[in-house]
Design a protein around this motif. Structure first.
Motif, PDB file in Angstrom:
ATOM      1  N   TYR A 176       0.795  -1.233   0.000  1.00  0.00           N
ATOM      2  CA  TYR A 176       0.000   0.000   0.000  1.00  0.00           C
ATOM      3  C   TYR A 176       0.826   1.281   0.000  1.00  0.00           C
ATOM      4  CZ  TYR A 176      -3.336  -3.508   1.551  1.00  0.00           C
ATOM      5  OH  TYR A 176      -4.097  -4.642   1.648  1.00  0.00           O
ATOM      6  N   GLY A 177       2.157   1.175   0.034  1.00  0.00           N
ATOM      7  CA  GLY A 177       2.993   2.367   0.031  1.00  0.00           C
ATOM      8  C   GLY A 177       2.868   3.145  -1.265  1.00  0.00           C
ATOM      9  N   SER A 178       3.107   4.423  -1.194  1.00  0.00           N
ATOM     10  CA  SER A 178       3.031   5.258  -2.394  1.00  0.00           C
ATOM     11  C   SER A 178       4.024   6.405  -2.273  1.00  0.00           C
ATOM     12  CB  SER A 178       1.611   5.812  -2.591  1.00  0.00           C
ATOM     13  OG  SER A 178       1.254   6.642  -1.512  1.00  0.00           O
ATOM     14  N   ASN A 179       4.243   7.070  -3.366  1.00  0.00           N
ATOM     15  CA  ASN A 179       5.068   8.271  -3.383  1.00  0.00           C
ATOM     16  C   ASN A 179       4.186   9.443  -3.795  1.00  0.00           C
ATOM     17  OD1 ASN A 179       7.594   7.185  -2.650  1.00  0.00           O
ATOM     18  ND2 ASN A 179       7.868   6.374  -4.699  1.00  0.00           N
ATOM     19  N   ILE A 180       4.344  10.564  -3.131  1.00  0.00           N
ATOM     20  CA  ILE A 180       3.612  11.778  -3.488  1.00  0.00           C
ATOM     21  C   ILE A 180       4.605  12.703  -4.175  1.00  0.00           C
ATOM     22  CG2 ILE A 180       2.330  13.770  -2.602  1.00  0.00           C
ATOM     23  CD1 ILE A 180       1.517  11.930  -0.227  1.00  0.00           C
ATOM     24  N   CYS A 181       4.270  13.089  -5.383  1.00  0.00           N
ATOM     25  CA  CYS A 181       5.152  13.942  -6.181  1.00  0.00           C
ATOM     26  C   CYS A 181       4.570  15.352  -6.254  1.00  0.00           C
ATOM     27  CB  CYS A 181       5.277  13.396  -7.604  1.00  0.00           C
ATOM     28  SG  CYS A 181       5.817  11.682  -7.683  1.00  0.00           S
ATOM     29  N   ILE A 182       5.445  16.343  -6.131  1.00  0.00           N
ATOM     30  CA  ILE A 182       5.041  17.741  -6.306  1.00  0.00           C
ATOM     31  C   ILE A 182       5.836  18.280  -7.484  1.00  0.00           C
ATOM     32  CG2 ILE A 182       4.846  20.012  -5.235  1.00  0.00           C
ATOM     33  CD1 ILE A 182       4.985  18.623  -2.538  1.00  0.00           C
ATOM     34  N   ASP A 183       5.135  18.750  -8.502  1.00  0.00           N
ATOM     35  CA  ASP A 183       5.834  19.241  -9.692  1.00  0.00           C
ATOM     36  C   ASP A 183       6.174  20.724  -9.557  1.00  0.00           C
ATOM     37  OD1 ASP A 183       3.503  20.658 -10.271  1.00  0.00           O
ATOM     38  OD2 ASP A 183       2.834  19.273 -11.818  1.00  0.00           O
ATOM     39  N   ALA A 184       6.789  21.267 -10.600  1.00  0.00           N
ATOM     40  CA  ALA A 184       7.270  22.655 -10.565  1.00  0.00           C
ATOM     41  C   ALA A 184       6.132  23.669 -10.487  1.00  0.00           C
ATOM     42  CB  ALA A 184       8.136  22.931 -11.793  1.00  0.00           C
ATOM     43  N   GLN A 185       4.903  23.266 -10.818  1.00  0.00           N
ATOM     44  CA  GLN A 185       3.750  24.164 -10.708  1.00  0.00           C
ATOM     45  C   GLN A 185       3.056  24.056  -9.357  1.00  0.00           C
ATOM     46  OE1 GLN A 185       4.107  22.265 -13.717  1.00  0.00           O
ATOM     47  NE2 GLN A 185       5.145  24.078 -14.509  1.00  0.00           N
ATOM     48  N   GLY A 186       3.532  23.151  -8.496  1.00  0.00           N
ATOM     49  CA  GLY A 186       2.935  23.009  -7.174  1.00  0.00           C
ATOM     50  C   GLY A 186       1.804  22.017  -7.107  1.00  0.00           C
ATOM     51  N   ARG A 187       1.603  21.228  -8.167  1.00  0.00           N
ATOM     52  CA  ARG A 187       0.540  20.215  -8.160  1.00  0.00           C
ATOM     53  C   ARG A 187       1.091  18.917  -7.587  1.00  0.00           C
ATOM     54  NH1 ARG A 187      -0.538  21.419 -14.365  1.00  0.00           N
ATOM     55  NH2 ARG A 187       1.581  20.668 -14.241  1.00  0.00           N
ATOM     56  N   SER A 188       0.279  18.233  -6.825  1.00  0.00           N
ATOM     57  CA  SER A 188       0.721  16.966  -6.238  1.00  0.00           C
ATOM     58  C   SER A 188      -0.047  15.820  -6.878  1.00  0.00           C
ATOM     59  CB  SER A 188       0.500  16.951  -4.730  1.00  0.00           C
ATOM     60  OG  SER A 188      -0.876  16.996  -4.426  1.00  0.00           O
ATOM     61  N   ARG A 189       0.621  14.659  -6.959  1.00  0.00           N
ATOM     62  CA  ARG A 189      -0.019  13.437  -7.449  1.00  0.00           C
ATOM     63  C   ARG A 189       0.598  12.265  -6.723  1.00  0.00           C
ATOM     64  NH1 ARG A 189       3.242  10.974 -11.669  1.00  0.00           N
ATOM     65  NH2 ARG A 189       5.047  12.279 -12.028  1.00  0.00           N
ATOM     66  N   SER A 190      -0.169  11.203  -6.611  1.00  0.00           N
ATOM     67  CA  SER A 190       0.281   9.999  -5.912  1.00  0.00           C
ATOM     68  C   SER A 190       0.589   8.915  -6.940  1.00  0.00           C
ATOM     69  CB  SER A 190      -0.809   9.539  -4.951  1.00  0.00           C
ATOM     70  OG  SER A 190      -0.365   8.438  -4.209  1.00  0.00           O
ATOM     71  N   ILE A 191       1.727   8.241  -6.770  1.00  0.00           N
ATOM     72  CA  ILE A 191       2.123   7.152  -7.662  1.00  0.00           C
ATOM     73  C   ILE A 191       2.487   5.936  -6.813  1.00  0.00           C
ATOM     74  CG2 ILE A 191       2.923   8.702  -9.502  1.00  0.00           C
ATOM     75  CD1 ILE A 191       5.788   8.194  -8.547  1.00  0.00           C
ATOM     76  N   PRO A 192       2.539   4.738  -7.404  1.00  0.00           N
ATOM     77  CA  PRO A 192       2.922   3.554  -6.624  1.00  0.00           C
ATOM     78  C   PRO A 192       4.287   3.715  -5.973  1.00  0.00           C
ATOM     79  CG  PRO A 192       2.025   2.909  -8.757  1.00  0.00           C
ATOM     80  CD  PRO A 192       2.175   4.397  -8.776  1.00  0.00           C
ATOM     81  N   GLY A 193       4.484   3.029  -4.864  1.00  0.00           N
ATOM     82  CA  GLY A 193       5.710   3.170  -4.090  1.00  0.00           C
ATOM     83  C   GLY A 193       6.960   2.697  -4.799  1.00  0.00           C
TER      84      GLY A 193
END
Length: 197
Positions: A176-193
């Motif tokens: 169930y682990g995941s990574n949260i990414c924040i891009d250069a525009q400040g948007r966040s998204r969750s991807i598999p760990g």
């Protein structure tokens, strides 16, 4: 109809459960509970991890929205709170589960560690359990994010935060682990760990 039948009607037979029926029912209930227990444990862990990830992503979105709507900088950082003091940004560690705060940073000072005045604190999230870890990745972990008035963060092109259950090698983390990414525009998204931003 005879007089005796009228005075003494036949008693209706009351039917109950026998001991054997109760024992069989109880045995079936125990087997079903044993089958359901691992699923319930998985559900609880998954809910905790999703809750922390959703709260963190929501906080990023709120801090970014506040910076745009107020047309000023907003800082969101890992917090450190002494017993009788207001929360301030911490300068050590990489686990955001210690809590985080967001405050107006009208001077757009990237080194600011607390609100300039009391009314500038937007929100504070306190520590919530120690079994779920929200860790900033990299050799220099991100402890503070400052959004400018257009909502862009003061981060490298893409920053990553890992969501773990107790540690990186836990079986729950693998599932169930995941990574949260924040891009250069400040948007966040969750991807598999097992993926990187």
């Amino acid at each position: 109809m005879s007089f005796c039948k009228f005075l003494f009607p036949r008693a209706t037979r009351v039917r109950g459960f026998t001991l054997i029926e109760l024992m069989v029912t109880l045995a079936i209930a125990v087997v079903l509970a044993m089958l359901a227990a691992p699923s319930i444990g998985d559900y609880i862990v998954k809910s905790k991890m999703n809750g922390v990830g959703g709260e963190f992503s929501g906080s990023i979105l709120r801090a970014r929205s506040e910076s745009v709507s107020r047309n000023t900088c907003v800082t969101m950082c890992m917090s450190s709170k002494a017993a009788d003091a207001a929360p301030v940004c911490t300068t050590t560690g990489s686990d955001w589960q210690v809590g985080w705060i967001a405050f107006l940073n009208t001077s757009c000072d990237a080194t600011a560690t607390k609100p300039a005045v009391d009314g500038d604190l937007i929100f504070a999230r306190v520590a919530n359990g120690s079994d779920v870890l929200l860790s900033a990745a990299g050799t220099t972990p991100v402890r503070s994010i400052m959004f400018n008035s257009s909502g862009s963060p003061s981060l490298p092109s893409s920053s990553q935060f890992g969501l773990f259950y107790k540690d990186k090698d836990s079986s729950y983390t693998q599932r169930y682990g995941s990574n949260i990414c924040i891009d250069a525009q400040g948007r966040s998204r969750s991807i598999p760990g097992d993926k990187s931003c």
